[in-house]
Design a protein around this motif. Structure first.
Motif, short mmCIF file in Angstrom:
data_model
loop_
_atom_site.label_atom_id
_atom_site.label_comp_id
_atom_site.label_asym_id
_atom_site.label_seq_id
_atom_site.Cartn_x
_atom_site.Cartn_y
_atom_site.Cartn_z
N PHE A 176 91.13 60.25 31.06
CA PHE A 176 91.65 59.70 29.82
C PHE A 176 90.80 60.09 28.61
O PHE A 176 91.31 60.40 27.54
N MET A 177 89.46 60.09 28.79
CA MET A 177 88.56 60.27 27.65
C MET A 177 88.74 61.62 26.98
O MET A 177 88.61 61.75 25.76
N CYS A 178 89.01 62.65 27.77
CA CYS A 178 89.18 64.00 27.21
C CYS A 178 90.27 64.00 26.14
O CYS A 178 90.06 64.48 25.01
N VAL A 179 91.43 63.47 26.48
CA VAL A 179 92.56 63.44 25.54
C VAL A 179 92.31 62.43 24.42
O VAL A 179 92.61 62.68 23.25
N PHE A 180 91.71 61.28 24.79
CA PHE A 180 91.45 60.23 23.80
C PHE A 180 90.53 60.73 22.69
O PHE A 180 90.77 60.47 21.50
N ILE B 141 95.59 72.27 30.29
CA ILE B 141 96.30 71.22 29.55
C ILE B 141 96.21 71.45 28.04
O ILE B 141 96.65 70.61 27.26
N ARG B 142 95.62 72.59 27.63
CA ARG B 142 95.34 72.78 26.20
C ARG B 142 96.61 72.72 25.35
O ARG B 142 96.63 72.07 24.30
N GLY B 143 97.66 73.38 25.77
CA GLY B 143 98.88 73.40 24.97
C GLY B 143 99.42 72.01 24.72
O GLY B 143 99.68 71.61 23.58
N ALA B 144 99.56 71.21 25.78
CA ALA B 144 100.10 69.85 25.65
C ALA B 144 99.13 68.94 24.90
O ALA B 144 99.55 68.16 24.03
N ALA B 145 97.84 69.03 25.21
CA ALA B 145 96.85 68.14 24.60
C ALA B 145 96.71 68.42 23.11
O ALA B 145 96.61 67.48 22.30
N ARG C 146 98.96 68.07 34.66
CA ARG C 146 99.34 66.86 33.94
C ARG C 146 98.32 66.58 32.84
O ARG C 146 97.14 66.91 32.96
N LEU C 147 98.79 65.94 31.76
CA LEU C 147 97.97 65.74 30.57
C LEU C 147 96.65 65.06 30.88
O LEU C 147 95.61 65.43 30.33
N PHE C 148 96.66 64.06 31.78
CA PHE C 148 95.45 63.30 32.07
C PHE C 148 94.77 63.74 33.37
O PHE C 148 94.07 62.96 34.01
N SER C 149 95.00 65.02 33.74
CA SER C 149 94.39 65.54 34.96
C SER C 149 92.87 65.53 34.90
O SER C 149 92.19 65.48 35.92
#
Length: 491
Positions: free
Chosen positions: A285-289, A411-415, A279-282
């Motif tokens: 939050f900060m990683c994606v943010f 999650i690299r592809g989605a992120a 999942r995207l936020f596995s």
């Protein structure tokens, strides 16, 4: 003496990276080709008899590729995860080629040739959006591909070449458009009312009927070359491990890194890839943010307002030949991008981003304080050059480096697709708001819009520097797997 089986082949690595970098060149080529074709295209559709071609329609037509960019970047994660990085880039190349052909000949042997109509306008915009989908996918997947094949010690440098290719592609298309135009001249467009224009009598008919077609069609050459060559590069080892093809991944890693190191890297990859996707936020939050905000700041600092509208800006400054200053700025941009390419592994990502943000803030405030003062026109031009050059060794390439490496493998592809989608959304916001802000006036003839616009960009540059200093982690010298473990510990 060590053999290539022990050390890997640097020539093999460079060759596959250069093929991926061609995607960056197409990115720059496709987004800048409109700069030369703009007036000829507008004059062509102003000749339509079944509808009235307004300035709003032309603004949409000129920027419709950005809609495709948002779509393509949003789809890139799904494509990269489901079909792989390589096949997704093949698809992007096909989009580039079909867009170039269709933009040159939107009639497509169906509509009457050379007769402007509303149906033809829709067809043209369809092909431009298709090209934008290719740009959006390439902008996300090319740096991802390079980041996943490159050794950690030179990953930043190799990903930075992608930004160099983008700027180089823009410079190439400026010269191609110039050569296509040759002895012909762009039509003169005159405003005749709020939102309406007309072609001034005596404008060059060749430019109106044919010139813009050749400019768009010229992209078929690099697009075709990219689509063919990408078929011969390998899939990335990280993706191969995620789909259970460890033996193929080991062969690719061995050719790049040598047998001994390849086995170690494969072991590290397998330790961080428990499932094909998560999942995207596995990882929190900060990683994606952070990835999203890096993308947002890269556009919000306003650079594309300069790259897209440079002739307009230099013209408003009173320069006799704005295209000369635009080309000079293009050459300066190339040179300063090379600074990032050759120093990112020495100085790190954060110092370059912070230094570039400060340089851009100085340049933006310099423009805001001097624009409109004829005695300070040289300072204004120098400030714009400082602003642009500072971006080229910092936010231009380094943002792509971060996007390619900061997200964990699973999650690299989605992120990446989410981060790059935000990048194109803010590209559209900045590009569409620049001209209205730039032309704002408090009193007749003042330069309030110029001061406000660049003052705002300068403030955003300062905020960007603070964000990088306080929140963004340094990734220099770390493997992708070490970065994945960093976020796992943080979460």
């Amino acid at each position: 003496m060590q053999s290539k089986s022990d050390t890997g082949s640097r020539g093999y690595l460079v060759s596959i990276v250069m093929v991926a970098v061609l995607g960056g060149l197409l990115f720059g080529y496709d987004t800048a080709v409109i700069s030369g074709a703009d007036k000829g295209l507008q004059a062509f559709f102003l000749g339509a008899s079944d509808f009235r071609y307004t300035d709003f329609m032309h603004g949409f037509t000129s920027s419709s590729a950005l809609i495709g960019c948002i779509i393509g970047s949003a789809l890139s994660g799904l494509f990269a995860t489901r079909f792989g990085r390589k096949r997704s880039l093949v698809f992007a190349g096909i989009c580039f080629f079909l867009s170039a052909w269709g933009s040159m000949f939107p009639e497509s042997m169906v509509l009457p040739e050379g007769k402007p109509s509303f149906t033809l306008l829709v067809a043209f915009n369809f092909y431009r959006i298709l090209g934008g989908i290719g740009v959006g996918m390439a902008s996300a997947i090319c740096p991802m591909y390079i980041g996943e094949v490159a050794p950690s010690e030179i990953r930043g440098m190799l990903v930075s070449w992608n930004q160099f290719a983008i700027i180089f592609g823009q410079l190439v298309v400026y010269f191609v458009n110039f050569l296509i135009l040759g002895s012909h001249t762009n039509p003169v467009i005159m405003q005749i009312g709020q939102g309406f224009s007309e072609v001034v009598a005596g404008s060059d008919p060749w430019t109106i009927a044919t010139g813009w077609r050749y400019m768009f069609g010229s992209e078929m050459v690099p697009a075709g070359l990219f689509t063919i060559l990408i078929c011969f590069v390998p899939e990335t080892p990280r993706y191969l491990v995620m789909v259970g093809r460890d033996d193929v991944a080991l062969r690719v890693l061995s050719r790049i890194n040598g047998n001994t190191k390849a086995a170690t890297i494969l072991h590290d990859i397998k330790n961080t890839v428990q499932a094909r996707t998560e999942r995207l936020f596995s990882y929190g939050f900060m990683c994606v943010f952070i990835g999203i905000m890096l993308s947002v700041f890269q556009q919000a600092i306003g650079i594309n307002a300069v790259l897209y509208y440079a002739p307009r800006i230099f013209g408003d400054m009173g320069m006799e030949n704005p295209m000369v200053q635009t080309v000079v700025m293009g050459v300066v941009n190339i040179l300063f991008t090379l600074i990032a390419v050759f120093t990112v592994e020495r100085f790190g990502r954060k110092p370059l981003l912070i230094t570039g943000s400060v340089g851009m803030a100085i340049g933006a405030f310099g423009v805001a304080l001097t624009f409109g003062n004829a005695s300070l026109s040289f300072v204004t031009m120098l400030s714009i050059m400082v602003y642009s050059a500072s971006f080229m060794f910092s936010w231009g390439p380094i943002c792509w480096v971060y996007i390619a490496e900061i997200f964990p493998n699973t999650i690299r592809g989605a992120a990446v697709s989410v981060a790059v989608a935000f990048q194109w959304i803010f590209n559209f916001i900045v590009s569409s708001t620049f001209v209205p802000m730039f032309n704002m006036h408090l009193t007749q003839g003042d330069h309030f819009g110029h001061w406000f616009t660049y003052g705002l960009y300068g403030i955003i540059c300062v905020v960007a520097a603070l964000f990088v200093w306080r929140i963004v982690p340094e990734t220099k010298g770390k493997t992708l797997e070490e970065i994945s473990m960093y976020w796992k510990r943080k979460s």
